[in-house]
Each structure stands twice: as C-alpha cells, then as structure tokens.
Design a protein around this motif. Structure first.
Motif, PDB file in Angstrom:
ATOM      1  N   LYS A 135      45.847  30.697  26.360  1.00  0.00           N
ATOM      2  CA  LYS A 135      45.406  31.972  25.798  1.00  0.00           C
ATOM      3  C   LYS A 135      44.618  31.742  24.517  1.00  0.00           C
ATOM      4  O   LYS A 135      45.096  31.118  23.571  1.00  0.00           O
ATOM      5  N   SER A 177      39.715  42.683  27.725  1.00  0.00           N
ATOM      6  CA  SER A 177      40.137  41.546  28.540  1.00  0.00           C
ATOM      7  C   SER A 177      41.492  41.751  29.203  1.00  0.00           C
ATOM      8  O   SER A 177      41.695  41.321  30.343  1.00  0.00           O
ATOM      9  N   ARG A 178      42.425  42.405  28.513  1.00  0.00           N
ATOM     10  CA  ARG A 178      43.768  42.559  29.086  1.00  0.00           C
ATOM     11  C   ARG A 178      43.740  43.342  30.390  1.00  0.00           C
ATOM     12  O   ARG A 178      44.417  42.993  31.357  1.00  0.00           O
ATOM     13  N   GLU A 179      42.951  44.375  30.426  1.00  0.00           N
ATOM     14  CA  GLU A 179      42.872  45.176  31.645  1.00  0.00           C
ATOM     15  C   GLU A 179      42.194  44.389  32.775  1.00  0.00           C
ATOM     16  O   GLU A 179      42.589  44.488  33.940  1.00  0.00           O
ATOM     17  N   GLU A 218      38.592  36.047  32.546  1.00  0.00           N
ATOM     18  CA  GLU A 218      38.405  37.472  32.753  1.00  0.00           C
ATOM     19  C   GLU A 218      36.916  37.797  32.942  1.00  0.00           C
ATOM     20  O   GLU A 218      36.547  38.630  33.777  1.00  0.00           O
ATOM     21  N   SER A 238      45.423  45.090  19.284  1.00  0.00           N
ATOM     22  CA  SER A 238      46.100  44.432  20.391  1.00  0.00           C
ATOM     23  C   SER A 238      46.190  42.919  20.214  1.00  0.00           C
ATOM     24  O   SER A 238      46.912  42.263  20.938  1.00  0.00           O
ATOM     25  N   ASP A 245      44.730  41.902  34.164  1.00  0.00           N
ATOM     26  CA  ASP A 245      45.701  42.528  35.063  1.00  0.00           C
ATOM     27  C   ASP A 245      45.145  42.636  36.480  1.00  0.00           C
ATOM     28  O   ASP A 245      45.862  42.394  37.462  1.00  0.00           O
ATOM     29  N   THR A 262      51.165  36.009  32.507  1.00  0.00           N
ATOM     30  CA  THR A 262      50.842  37.160  31.665  1.00  0.00           C
ATOM     31  C   THR A 262      50.467  36.669  30.270  1.00  0.00           C
ATOM     32  O   THR A 262      50.813  35.540  29.881  1.00  0.00           O
ATOM     33  N   TYR A 263      49.777  37.523  29.527  1.00  0.00           N
ATOM     34  CA  TYR A 263      49.446  37.164  28.150  1.00  0.00           C
ATOM     35  C   TYR A 263      50.710  36.845  27.353  1.00  0.00           C
ATOM     36  O   TYR A 263      50.733  35.902  26.545  1.00  0.00           O
TER      37      TYR A 263
END
Length: 776
Positions: free
Chosen positions: A508, A544-546, A158, A11, A549, A566-567
């Motif tokens: 980021k 981290s992405r979840e 996050e 990812s 969100d 958003t990323y």
C-alpha cells in the motif's frame, strides 16, 4: 469530485508524529550498528510527520517514510524497516521525494489544436471537452478501433484496472496496451505456458535458504540494488552464485561462475546445461514423473545441444557449461532468477522456458530455497499486467477470448457481452498501425515511447501521423511534447493505491501531501472523460479506494485473486502476496508447494525450446552485438530521474562500453552504427564486456538515445521487442552528441541543478567494471 477533495485527504492514514529528540521509527538498531546515513536523516523540525509508503521506482518496492513539514509539504525521506528492504534505499529511492515539489511539475492542462501551434495553458473544462470532441470525431468517421489507449506499469493497480475498463467501456476500443509490454511479458508468457499462472514462484526470503543461486540477464546491483541484500545473505550461509550476462556487472564480479555469453544465445546455453544435467543423472526423476508433462520431448530436444555445440553458439567454454550444470543440478536447493537480459529478445519466451525447464528437471520448485522467478522492472510491473490494461487480458488475468471470462466481467461492469471489444494488439504493433492510419487517435498514460520504444524513427513517424494525441504526465516528457493535449496529473505521493512487487506482494502506497492547484489524479481524469463520453455511471469512483473495491470483486475466483486483500489488511501486515481469496487468508508467499501448479491437471507443462539466431543478422559491415540496459542512477525513459540533480550528477549522460581490444581510450568519441542509424557516445573502455559486444544505457532521448539504434523485431508470442541484441559496428568520430535538457512547459526554464553535469562529455566517474580505464 476534485483531486483536492477534503474527504479524500481525510481518508489517508494518520501520519506518525515525531519527537525531534528521538530516532525515527525503525532506525535505532541501524544507528546502534554504526549506520552513519541514518544518523544524518533524523527528523529535526517541529511539527514534522513521517508518512509510511513505498518507493515509486523498481519492482523491489522498498518501504520508506516521506518527511512532511508542518505546512503539509513533502521535503525528505527516511529509511523504513519494512520486511522488503530492512532500512535500505538505493540512490533513486533516496532522491524520489524530490519529484513531488519539483519546479518542472506540470500544474495546468496544456493544449494546442495543431502541432504547428505552441502549447497554451487552458482550463480543465476546455482540455477535457476538446479531447472528447476529438474522440467522437475520429470514432464517428473511422470506427471505435481508430482510437487507442496506452497505459503504464508504474501506475497503481487501481489505475491500471481503470485503463482497461476505460478503453473497453468508455472508448469502446479493442486497442489498449501498456508499457509493461516492453518489460516482462516474455516471462509472463512462459509462466502461463508452464504453470498456468503468471508470477514469481518464491518470495525474496527464500533466496536466503538456497544452496545455489543463478541470476540470468539481470544487473541486480544497479537495477535492483536493495535486492542484493538477499544475494549476500545467501552467500553468507555458503550458497554458490552463477551469473549469466555478457557484461561483468558488479554482482557478476563476485560470482563463483560468470558466464559471459554472446547476446541472443540464452536458450542454447540453458538447453546445453540441461543436456549435461540429464547426462550426469542430476535430474529428479520422481518429481518429473509425478508432477510434469512433456518431459520426454524436452529431454530428447536437449540431446541436440551438447556443450561443444552450445559453446560455439554462445562464445563460452564448453567446460563452463558443464560447471554450471553440476553446480545447479548438484545443489540440494537451487533457485534461478532472470530479468530483461533474458526476456528482451525475439525468442524471449523460449529463453524463459529454457530456464524453467532446468529448474523443473532438477526438482527445484515449490520448496523453501528452491524455485524460480522473474525480477520485475517497473514498480508495478507485476500488478500492472494483472487487471486488464494488457491487450489480451481482462481483470484477474482473465482471457479476453474466453467466453465465460467475458461474461463474468461484463456482468461486473454492467454491459452486454456484445459491447466488450475483442483482443487488441501490442504496443509496438499499435505504433505500426498509427503509421498505416488504422489508429488515428491515442491517449497515453504514464509512458514515454519516444525514449522507451525501439527504432525511434518509426515511433516518431507513427505518432506524427496521429490526428489527435493526449498524454497524462506530471513532467513534460519527450512524447508529451508531441501531443495535442497534456493533462497534469499527480505523482505517487499525492494519491493512494497498491502495487504488486517482484514477489507478487501487494503493498500500500499512502498519500503524503495534497497535489498542486490545477493537478488531478489519473483516476479523476479518466472518470471525467468517461462522464463526457456518456458512461459516467460506470465510472462513479470518488477515488482509489472505491476502484480497489471493484477490482477485488473483479478478481475474485481467478488465479490473480485479490478479493481477500483490503487497504486495512495491507496497513496492518505491510503486504500480502496473492492469490488471497478471503479476508482471513494469509496470502500465498510460495507457489507450487506439493508440486501442484495452476493448470487444470495440476502439473508443470514443460515446453520444447529450440534456439534460433537474433533477427538482426551479423555481417562484415555489422559484426558486433549492441545491447542495452539500465544504470543505478536512472530509471526507464529518465523523464523523472533526469530532472533530479544528484542523480544527474552521478550519471549525467549515456556512454558506450567497449573492450580495450578495439583501441579506444575512455572519453574518445565513438560512433555506434546499426541498420537504424548512428549516434556518437564517449567510450568507456573496460575488460568487463565481451570484445564482440558494446553496451549503451537507454535512459536518454535523441540524439543520445540507445533506442534510436535498436531493432523493432518482436517475439512472435509475447510481442516484446528485441532490445538486447542487434547487429552494430563502431568507428571513430569527431564530436560526442550532446545530451538535450528535459522538456519543460511553456514559460518554464530547465531546472538549473539538473543541468550542471549534463553537458559533461565524459562517461561517469564510478567504476563500471574490472579493467575500466580511469578518467584523467
């Protein structure tokens, strides 16, 4: 789910392949301008890639590329032509990559059941299960609030979001706070009171447009070196520069006016400046009438601070106060920035408010080149306090005492409002509660209170009283050596996530390599603990992405709105400044345009400020002011930088700066004594400090810890400690206290390259200011 999950590795953004015959991306113009360092930093290995990311250290958040070899290992750094830093990196940024594969890294959980035992490496299952059993034992016997959690402002946002959620949903405790409490919560309190929002009002780029720049209580040249490009850019177009600091720092030496005020007198000084601004008709009455409340009360209060009175309090000439007032008040566009030198006081909130009042009274708010801001210390000093790890806040900057805010978060988290704990206490107050056995168990993440908190003896006693203590870290810190369990977690380059810098620009960070075998992310550890505590369904995050969100949803509609970030947008833009309520919103680089704030009435709520003396009284026995701060080569508690050879060689040890009038020579052993104790440092004799003031950098542990001497008095509103002023004396000594080596895990020896200069008894060779005595 593990930290080396291939799905997670896939990812991460695709790294940039390099042709060794070409200059790295962004460095061609730098080379053509004669940039020698870039010429040496070219990529010269077949199969090497560059991963775009940001520095892990201060709140500037410089862009960089991490160099990754064909085996997937980080081995170097390249400058990055990011909007923030434009190819520049400071000494810490250049050396940061050396943490990633450092031999001191923790690579297995450490555990002992008693502090009398020695650490042993154990499995993750054993360490997690023991921790959960101790949580249940302590809370079962003494209630949920007998267990606490302390987070950190160098974590990705996050993870700071998870810290707050984990404390309140998994541990079900009200006791959660973070080491940003030691950083800029005074500014946060002042911002909320005045503006209804907690962030800097202007982007860095506005500094280039100002006509007058005031820097108070910030050693920008050493603490935020890359930010100096904006100062010099403003100077290049003719802006005047005012620096307010007891020490003549590198930037102060270049200022039009350097106000070397006595520590602890900031609000008296700025009240006097505003007194002169009013008396000479330099206020913006139209702005004040249309956009403020409370101005009349502030105006009446500053009448009691004529320059002559303030000069006696601050130890500066009255004429200098008038000069600053005319320079700032007379500028068409003026900006003021401050940092810890203003905020680390028992009147830190008042100090910040007094600067805000000066800016607002002159109409310097909400315009290009006109505004106000705080320079954040830690990498995520801004983002780290926005989403719930602060004792009194929920995600999105919501108040934990507001019923509607509580309802909103409980709905998102899937819990009943009755399950959400009340507000907790601050970091230092939690230590006092440990002493009283009100808090009996603790988990610490990304902090090192044994070095960073004031009055070390009290801190050590509080932690020693704990029945159980677990610590997350990637190096064994001084605090972790006192724990029962140490969880080895990833460094910044082994995970992805966002941080918000001084400008509130969300950037980021990208994953550059897989962590060592046996190492996990902080996210994974918190989720695994939550699963064992019976709330795994609330922490079902793959990475981290979840988490991000959910954070976006939790912040939607608040003043700290991240929903539109958003990323993907961050990768495309290089950063977005919140609030950003929708995915087609460009972000908000400048606040208060048109004069509107985030209070319901849209106005600035000006606050009355009265100066009061510091909490540690001066006497014949303690006639001097001790103040503390950072150096260019080190960062916060030094757990990271004291292991990097180049930085240790540059600044191997702490020292005490003293004025020549005290009769010492550079290198002499000088004992610094406060009501908390005494330590011996080599003298650095310099005319760049007030005769009634001494300075010690604070990056080292006992017996060379500045914070063994500082006072644990707190600002009554922000609960920030009064690091920047305490009563002291100095006296000759026989032998300089030795700097201890950084702690290492059992079976490991201290990294030799970081030990060569550590025992050097003299202060650094680099000049610390005008009149510094040279080493022989």
């Amino acid at each position: 789910m593990t930290a080396t999950d291939p799905a997670k590795a896939a990812s991460r953004p695709a790294p940039i392949p390099l042709d060794p015959s070409l200059a790295p991306p962004g460095t061609r113009n730098f080379r053509d301008a004669g940039g020698i360092p870039a010429d040496r930093w070219h990529a010269d290995q077949n199969g090497e890639t560059l991963v775009p990311t940001h520095c892990c250290f201060c709140g500037v958040q410089c862009g960089m590329y991490l160099r990754v070899d064909s085996g997937g290992k980080v081995f170097g750094v390249e400058p990055r032509n990011h909007d923030i830093n434009r190819m520049r990196l400071c000494p810490k940024g250049i050396n940061a990559y050396q943490q990633v594969n450092h031999p001191d890294r923790l690579t297995a959980p450490l555990m002992r059941r008693s502090r009398e035992d020695t650490f042993e490496e154990v499995s993750w299952e054993e360490a997690l299960d023991f921790t959960v059993s101790e949580v249940r034992r302590i809370q079962g016997a003494h209630g949920n609030d007998a267990f606490g959690l302390l987070g950190g402002a160098s974590l990705y946002s996050e993870k700071t979001y998870l810290v707050g959620k984990f404390a309140r949903v998994a541990l079900k405790t009200r006791h959660v706070d973070y080491n940003g409490r030691l950083c800029m919560v005074s500014a946060a309190g002042a911002n909320k009171l005045s503006f209804g929002i907690d962030r800097a009002a202007n982007p860095f780029s506005d500094i280039l447009l100002t006509d007058c720049l005031l820097i108070a209580g910030s050693n920008v040249g050493e603490c935020f070196p890359v930010m100096t490009q904006y100062l010099w850019g403003a100077r290049d177009r003719g802006a005047s520069l005012i620096v307010v600091d007891p020490r003549e720092t590198a930037v102060a030496r270049t200022a039009d006016v350097h106000v070397a005020l006595k520590p602890g007198t900031d609000s008296a000084f700025f009240n006097a400046v505003l007194h002169v601004i009013v008396a000479e008709g330099l206020t913006d009455e139209a702005y004040l009438a249309a956009h403020t409340t409370g101005w009349q009360q502030v105006k009446e209060t500053v009448q009691d601070y004529p320059p002559e009175r303030a000069a006696g309090i601050c130890g500066v000439p009255a004429e200098q106060i008038v000069q600053v007032a005319r320079m700032f008040g007379g500028a068409e566009k003026a900006m003021a920035f401050h940092a810890r030198g203003v905020e680390h006081h028992s009147q830190g909130v008042e100090n910040c408010l007094s600067i805000i009042n000066m800016c607002v009274a002159t109409g310097n708010l909400g315009r290009p080149g006109a505004g106000y801001g705080t320079i954040t210390g830690q990498g995520n000093g801004q983002g780290g306090r926005e989403h719930g790890q602060k004792a009194d806040l929920l995600p999105g900057g919501r108040s934990i005492t507001n019923p509607e805010h509580r309802r909103q978060i409980c709905e998102i988290w899937g819990i009943e409002e009755s399950e959400l704990p009340a507000a907790g206490t601050s970091m230092m107050e939690m230590v006092w509660q440990m002493q009283r056995r009100e808090i009996r168990g603790l988990i610490g993440i990304c902090n090192n209170p044994f070095v960073s908190l004031p009055h070390y003896a009290v801190v050590k006693q509080g932690y020693d009283t704990l029945e159980f203590h677990a610590q997350f870290d990637f190096f064994l810190s001084e605090t972790a050596t006192n724990a029962h369990v140490v969880f080895p977690v990833t460094v910044w380059a082994e995970d992805e996530g966002v941080m918000a810098n001084t400008e509130a620009r969300v950037v980021k960070h990208n994953k550059a390599q897989e962590p060592p075998a046996g190492v996990r992310t902080d996210t994974w550890v918190m989720c695994e603990l939550a699963k064992r505590l019976g709330v795994g369904d609330k922490f079902d995050f793959a990475g981290s992405r979840e988490v991000f969100d959910e954070l976006r949803i939790a912040s939607a509609g608040t003043v700290n709105d991240y929903y539109g970030i958003t990323y993907e947008r961050l990768e495309e833009t290089g950063g977005i400044m919140w609030p950003c309520p929708s995915t087609d919103h460009p972000g908000t680089p400048r606040l208060f345009e048109g004069g509107r704030t985030h209070h319901p009435d849209g106005k600035v709520h000006m606050q009355v400020v009265e100066w009061h003396a510091p909490m540690d009284p001066y006497t014949e026995e303690y006639p001097l002011s001790l103040t503390t701060g950072r150096t260019v080569a080190h960062f916060l508690s030094g757990n990271q930088t004291r292991r990097l050879g180049g930085l240790v060689e540059q600044t191997p040890r702490p020292w005490v700066e003293v004025h020549p009038s005290h009769g010492y020579r550079t290198g002499d052993p000088v004992r610094v004594v406060t009501r908390r104790g005494s330590e011996v440092f080599p003298a650095l004799v310099t005319e760049a400090i007030r005769p009634d003031t001494v300075f010690i950098p604070y990056h080292w542990p006992v017996p060379t810890a500045a914070n063994a001497l500082t006072i644990d008095a707190l600002d009554p509103r922000s609960k920030i400690p009064e690091y920047k002023v305490c009563a002291a004396r100095i006296e000759p000594a026989e032998k300089i206290d030795e700097v201890p080596a950084p702690p290492t895990a059992p079976g490991h020896e201290a990294y030799p390259q970081a030990q060569v200069s550590r025992t050097d008894p003299l202060p650094p060779t680099s000049s610390q200011g005008r009149g510094t005595a040279e080493r022989s």
